[in-house]
Write an enzyme that holds these catalytic residues in place. Structure first.
Site, PDB file in Angstrom:
ATOM      1  N   TYR A  59       0.939  -1.417   0.000  1.00 21.64           N
ATOM      2  CA  TYR A  59       0.009  -0.095  -0.111  1.00 21.64           C
ATOM      3  C   TYR A  59       0.692   1.271   0.069  1.00 21.64           C
ATOM      4  O   TYR A  59       1.854   1.237   0.893  1.00 21.64           O
ATOM      5  CB  TYR A  59      -1.166   0.103   1.301  1.00 21.64           C
ATOM      6  CG  TYR A  59      -2.114  -0.952   1.117  1.00 21.64           C
ATOM      7  CD1 TYR A  59      -2.317  -1.535   0.141  1.00 21.64           C
ATOM      8  CD2 TYR A  59      -2.800  -1.177   2.117  1.00 21.64           C
ATOM      9  CE1 TYR A  59      -3.323  -2.700  -0.069  1.00 21.64           C
ATOM     10  CE2 TYR A  59      -3.876  -2.066   2.407  1.00 21.64           C
ATOM     11  CZ  TYR A  59      -4.122  -2.783   1.358  1.00 21.64           C
ATOM     12  OH  TYR A  59      -5.055  -3.697   1.115  1.00 21.64           O
ATOM     13  N   GLY A  60       0.571   2.035  -0.844  1.00 23.47           N
ATOM     14  CA  GLY A  60       1.360   3.341  -1.090  1.00 23.47           C
ATOM     15  C   GLY A  60       2.207   3.415  -2.202  1.00 23.47           C
ATOM     16  O   GLY A  60       2.351   2.337  -2.810  1.00 23.47           O
TER      17      GLY A  60
END
Length: 336
Positions: A59-60
Site C-alpha cells: 500500500y502506497g
C-alpha cells in the site's frame, strides 16, 4: 464503540476496522492521503475507540508507505492498545523472489513490515492472494514458524476460491500447523454469487470475516446516480471517476435493487445509506463480521462510525436480503 472477539481467537477488536490502502497512494499522479491526513484519520479513529488497523506491504507509492505512516503515528503511542494487520503476496520489488508466498519472500517481507510499522509483531498477517506457484504447505510452515517466533499472532487469508481456503485449512489440520483464523474477502450487500461458497467455509470453520470494499467502492453510499443506459453517473472526485473498471466491478441490476432497499431503510432510521450498509454487515450472525472502512476524510470516517449507532430490525435486514436475490423467497444459506 462496540467490540467483538475476532472469530474464534482471543483477540478483541473494534466492530469496524480502519483500512489504510489510500495512505501514500497516487491516482493519476494525485496523492490521495498524505502523512498528515493519514495521522488525522488515525487520531479520529482511535479517539472513537477504534483499535483495529489494516494495511499491506504494497500500500502506497512507493510500496510500504502506508506501513511507514502508521509506524510513525504509533511512535508515541502504546502499541498494545492496537490490533495491527498487514499482508504479503504481491510484488514488492522486481527481484526473482520479490513476490508470492514462498518461504524466502514471506520471511523477507515480514521483517520489512515490522520495521516500517516499528513493532516486534503483527496481530494478523494475511496472505493477500493464493500463490499457485508455491505449495500451500511451504507457505503454512513458514507462517507457522513465524507464529512460534512471536512475530505473528494470527494468520489471515484474503480473496481466493472457497476450495483453496478449504485446502489450506485441511493442510493445517493434517500437518498440525497454525490455521487461518481471519478472512478478508470482497463482500458487501450488493455482492453475492462469487463469495457465497467462501462465506460458507468461514461460517462452518468459525473464521472471522473482515470484508474489504464494504460500501462497494462508494456505490452503496447513494452518491452515484443511474445513467439512462443503466450505468452510473460518477460524482467529480469519486472513485467511479478515476477507475475505469468501477462500473464493471461494482454496478449491476442487483446492485441498484439493493441500493434502493438500503436507502429506504436509511430513510426510516434517519441514517445514511452508508451507515445502513455497514450495519447490515455487522448484523451477520453466521460469522463475526468486521467491515474494513477506508474513509478519505474525517467527516466520512465519522459517518461510517455512526453505523454502530444504527439499529436494524429483522424486517429491515430481510428486506435488504431479499433485494440481493432475483427470487425474493430465497435466503442466503450463511446469513440471517
Amino acid at each position: 464503540m462496540e467490540y467483538v472477539k475476532l472469530g474464534s481467537t482471543g483477540t478483541t477488536v473494534s466492530r469496524l476496522c480502519f483500512g489504510t490502502w489510500r495512505f501514500g497512494r497516487r491516482t493519476n499522479g494525485v496523492l490521495e492521503t498524505d502523512e498528515s491526513e493519514a495521522h488525522e484519520l488515525l487520531d479520529a479513529f482511535a479517539a472513537a475507540g477504534g483499535n483495529f488497523v489494516d494495511t499491506a506491504n504494497v500500500y502506497g507509492d512507493p510500496n510500504g508507505t502506508s506501513e511507514e505512516y502508521i509506524g510513525n503515528w504509533l511512535g508515541d503511542r502504546d502499541r498494545e492498545e492496537y490490533v495491527l494487520a498487514s499482508k504479503v503476496y504481491f510484488p514488492y520489488d522486481d527481484g526473482p523472489n520479490g513476490s508470492g508466498l514462498g518461504r524466502k519472500h514471506v520471511r523477507d517481507q515480514i521483517e520489512g513490515t515490522l520495521d516500517r510499522l516499528g513493532t516486534d509483531y503483527l496481530d494478523v498477517y494475511y496472505i493477500h492472494r493464493w500463490d499457485d506457484e508455491t505449495p500451500i504447505e511451504e507457505t503454512l510452515r513458514t507462517l507457522d514458524r513465524l507464529v512460534d517466533e512471536g512475530k505473528i499472532n494470527h494468520l489471515g487469508a484474503s480473496t481466493m476460491a472457497a476450495w483453496k481456503l478449504t485446502k489450506a485449512l485441511w493442510t493445517s489440520d493434517v500437518e498440525g500447523l497454525e490455521r487461518f483464523e481471519v478472512t478478508q474477502p470482497l463482500f458487501h450487500a450488493g455482492y453475492r454469487d462469487d463469495v457465497a461458497d467462501y462465506l460458507d467455509v468461514a461460517a462452518d470453520q468459525d473464521l472471522a470475516v473482515c470484508p474489504y470494499s464494504p460500501l462497494a467502492g462508494g456505490f452503496l453510499t447513494g452518491k452515484y446516480e443511474r445513467a439512462e443506459d443503466g450505468g452510473v453517473k460518477a460524482p467529480e472526485g469519486s472513485r467511479g471517476e478515476f477507475y475505469d473498471v468501477f462500473e464493471d466491478y461494482y454496478v449491476s441490476a442487483r446492485g441498484w435493487k439493493v441500493l434502493d432497499a438500503v436507502e429506504a431503510v436509511a430513510d426510516e432510521e434517519d441514517a445514511t445509506p452508508a451507515q445502513v450498509a455497514l450495519r447490515w454487515l455487522v448484523e451477520q450472525d453466521a460469522f463475526t463480521c468486521v467491515p474494513i472502512v477506508g474513509a478519505r476524510t474525517v467527516d466520512q470516517l465519522t459517518e461510517n462510525l455512526g453505523a454502530l449507532d444504527v439499529s436494524l430490525s429483522r424486517d429491515q435486514v430481510e428486506r435488504i436480503d431479499a433485494a440481493r436475490y432475483e427470487d425474493p423467497e430465497t435466503r442466503r444459506r450463511w446469513g440471517n
